[in-house]
Write an enzyme that holds these catalytic residues in place. Structure first.
Site, mmCIF file in Angstrom:
data_model
loop_
_atom_site.group_PDB
_atom_site.id
_atom_site.type_symbol
_atom_site.label_atom_id
_atom_site.label_comp_id
_atom_site.label_asym_id
_atom_site.label_seq_id
_atom_site.Cartn_x
_atom_site.Cartn_y
_atom_site.Cartn_z
ATOM 1 N N GLU A 60 14.531 13.023 -5.459
ATOM 2 C CA GLU A 60 15.169 11.981 -6.267
ATOM 3 C C GLU A 60 16.190 11.175 -5.461
ATOM 4 O O GLU A 60 16.329 9.964 -5.668
ATOM 5 C CB GLU A 60 15.825 12.598 -7.504
ATOM 6 C CG GLU A 60 14.850 13.007 -8.588
ATOM 7 C CD GLU A 60 14.066 14.266 -8.241
ATOM 8 O OE1 GLU A 60 12.957 14.454 -8.784
ATOM 9 O OE2 GLU A 60 14.568 15.066 -7.410
ATOM 10 N N HIS A 129 14.499 19.672 -18.720
ATOM 11 C CA HIS A 129 13.505 18.606 -18.838
ATOM 12 C C HIS A 129 13.563 17.894 -20.193
ATOM 13 O O HIS A 129 12.609 17.201 -20.555
ATOM 14 C CB HIS A 129 12.083 19.164 -18.642
ATOM 15 C CG HIS A 129 11.803 19.670 -17.271
ATOM 16 N ND1 HIS A 129 12.263 20.891 -16.830
ATOM 17 C CD2 HIS A 129 11.122 19.122 -16.239
ATOM 18 C CE1 HIS A 129 11.854 21.085 -15.580
ATOM 19 N NE2 HIS A 129 11.170 20.016 -15.197
#
Length: 325
Positions: A60, A129
């Site tokens: 990321e 998540h």
């Protein structure tokens, strides 16, 4: 024409990439044949080639860093973080580099990067998540925050985000990718920072964004059967947010409820309440109400998860209590 939110994203990206060769896409598994976790970029590699639709490493910080660096150097990247829960890994690139570069350069550098990320509960995908991280970025000057709830809003807001010269975090709720609705054949931008009244009402104002807009609308329909007329506002853009529009609504209804999927402590709803109390206190007939997720990690079971975030029934119960005060 009618499509779902994934289709609205794909159509907008395709049209903007055809218009502007400086736009490219970068993210995990976004290239064909996979086309992204929610298929929002499927088919774009075949159309534009692997030089403009690029699969990234599983990093990321690299994704955000490429986006910020490319934007500083004249490109207009649209990068994708697969789950918004992973944005903290890229936090330094987003809030210390991208968000502040215009200021640090004395206005000589712009950073026109869009960072797309899916977020939210509804699938029981667990604590890492399923989070709503919108409030995490409210405190950082220089970054804009968008969270649409319909295909048309997605279409118009993404167009504005891509053309904006600042970093824009574009949050897409995972439970809404298949939500269908009308979009424009020829896209028109929706300005960032302008709310939308999804349902007019006279008894109270309910403010939300993303999935919570749909729960608020469902609650408002039930409330109307009970004689309570709720106005439902979709913020669409959290930073900037439509301060004047909110104040105007609250001055009409006299009551305010904010419904957010993020945790209550430090949630963006507190900023909305603060703004209303500071600027329209005399219009309030009673204290505002905030509905938010519990201050706890989300469970990896859908039944437990459903108990942690506001439901339509919870909105109904809170609204009835609010109007009876």
């Amino acid at each position: 024409m009618k499509t779902n939110i994934s289709g609205a994203i794909r159509k907008t990206l395709k049209e903007e990439m055809e218009r502007d060769p400086s736009i490219f896409l970068f993210g995990e598994d976004i290239a064909d044949p996979y086309g992204g976790i929610h298929k929002a970029t499927k088919g774009l590699t075949d159309h534009f080639g692997p030089e403009r639709v690029i699969n990234s490493p599983l990093s990321e910080i690299a994704i955000a860093g490429v986006g910020v660096g490319a934007a500083i150097n004249g490109m207009r990247p649209v990068v994708e973080i697969m789950y918004a829960d992973f944005l903290p890994i890229a936090m330094d690139q987003i809030v210390n580099c991208g968000a502040k570069m215009h200021f640090l350069s004395g206005g000589s550098i712009c950073v026109p990067v869009v960072i797309r990320a899916n977020y939210g509960s509804g699938k029981g995908e667990g604590a890492q998540h399923s989070q709503d991280p919108l409030a995490w970025f409210m405190n950082y000057p220089g970054v804009k925050i968008v969270a649409p709830s319909t295909p048309r809003d997605t279409q118009g807001l993404l167009l504005s985000a891509i053309r904006d010269n600042n970093p824009v975090l574009f949050f897409e709720h995972k439970m809404l990718y298949h939500f269908s609705g009308e979009i424009l054949q020829h896209n028109e931008p929706i300005p960032l920072g302008v709310m939308d009244i999804k349902r007019s009402g006279r008894d109270l104002t309910i403010i939300s964004c993303g999935l919570m807009v749909h729960r608020a609308l469902a609650a408002a329909e039930k409330l109307s059967e009970m004689g309570v007329d709720a106005e439902v506002i979709d913020l669409r853009s959290l930073k900037p947010f439509d301060e004047e529009g909110i104040l105007e609504s609250v001055r009409r209804t006299g009551r305010l409820m904010v419904v957010e999927e993020s945790c209550r402590t430090g949630g963006w709803g507190a900023q909305i309440v603060d703004t209303v109390v500071e600027n329209a206190f005399d219009a309030l007939e009673t204290a505002p109400v905030r509905l938010a997720a519990l201050d706890a990690p989300l469970a990896a079971r859908m039944d437990f998860e459903a108990l942690q975030v506001p439901s339509a029934q919870a909105i109904i119960d809170a609204a009835l209590s609010l109007v009876k005060r």
